[in-house]
Design an enzyme around this catalytic site. Sequence first.
Site, PDB file in Angstrom:
ATOM      1  N   ASP A   1      30.382  35.918  32.653  1.00 51.59           N
ATOM      2  CA  ASP A   1      31.125  35.672  33.882  1.00 51.59           C
ATOM      3  C   ASP A   1      30.222  35.013  34.913  1.00 51.59           C
ATOM      4  O   ASP A   1      29.002  34.929  34.745  1.00 51.59           O
ATOM      5  CB  ASP A   1      31.760  36.962  34.416  1.00 51.59           C
ATOM      6  N   VAL A   2      30.820  34.523  35.979  1.00 53.80           N
ATOM      7  CA  VAL A   2      30.104  33.673  36.927  1.00 53.80           C
ATOM      8  C   VAL A   2      28.907  34.366  37.565  1.00 53.80           C
ATOM      9  O   VAL A   2      27.901  33.724  37.908  1.00 53.80           O
ATOM     10  CB  VAL A   2      31.093  33.141  37.994  1.00 53.80           C
TER      11      VAL A   2
END
Length: 233
Positions: free
Chosen positions: A101-102
Site C-alpha cells: 500500500d502507499v
Amino acid sequence: MRLDKYLCETADLTRSLAKRAVRREEVRVDGEVVKDPSTHVDETSDVNWLGQSLVLTGPRYLMMNKPTGVECTSHSSHYPTLHDLIDLPNAERLHPAGRLDVETTGLVFLTDDGQWSHRVTSPRHASAKVYRATLAEPVEGRAAEKAMQSFADGLLLKGDSKPTRPAELHMLTPRDARLTIHEGKYHQVRRMFAAIGNRVETLHRESIGPVQLDPGLAPGECRMLRPDEIQCF
C-alpha cells in the site's frame, strides 16, 4: 517471433497497427524493407521502424526499495507510481509481483515475466513475507504471548470468511514487531494488528521468500535481481 508481435513488444503498437506499419513499408529488417507481418525475427535481428532502431527487452526482474507515498499501480492521479522511479526502456511493461500500500515501504519485485510473477504471488507457493511494524500501542508480557499465539493460530479478519494462515509474530520491543506471513490478503498486516486491538504506524517489508531487500538500496532505488535470486521462485 513474428515481426508484427515484435513491433507490439518493442514499439508499443497494437497488432493491427503493427501489421499496417509493415504493409506501408515502414519497417526494415537487417536493412531490407519487409512487407509480410508474419516474417520471423529474433533478438539478433536489426529491426528498424520509421528510422528508429527497436530492441527487444525482457524478461526483466528487479527489486526496489519502495518509499512511502508511492503507489504500486500503473496509473495514479494522487501519488507517484513505481514506474516514475524506474529509468529503463519500456518501464511501463513492468508490473509488481505483489503490491504494497502507499504508506508501506520496502521490498517490491517488478517484472515483465507473468509466469514468474504468478509463482511469487500464488497462494500455492506460500512464499514467506517478512515485515517490520511499529505499533501505536505497546504489546508486552502476557499480552505479547497472547498476540503471538493468536497470530500462530490464525485470525479471522473483518470481512473474511476464513482465518489467516499461521503467522510468526516476534515482539522485538513492546512497539516494534517482526511478522512473517505466508499469504497476501488485502492490507493483511495492518488488519491482523487491528484484529487484536492495535494499529500499525509504520510498516516495512524486509524479504519475500529467501530474497532479502538489498541494504545498499536507498528508498526509491532498484536493481536487477541476480540469477540465483530469480531462481528462488
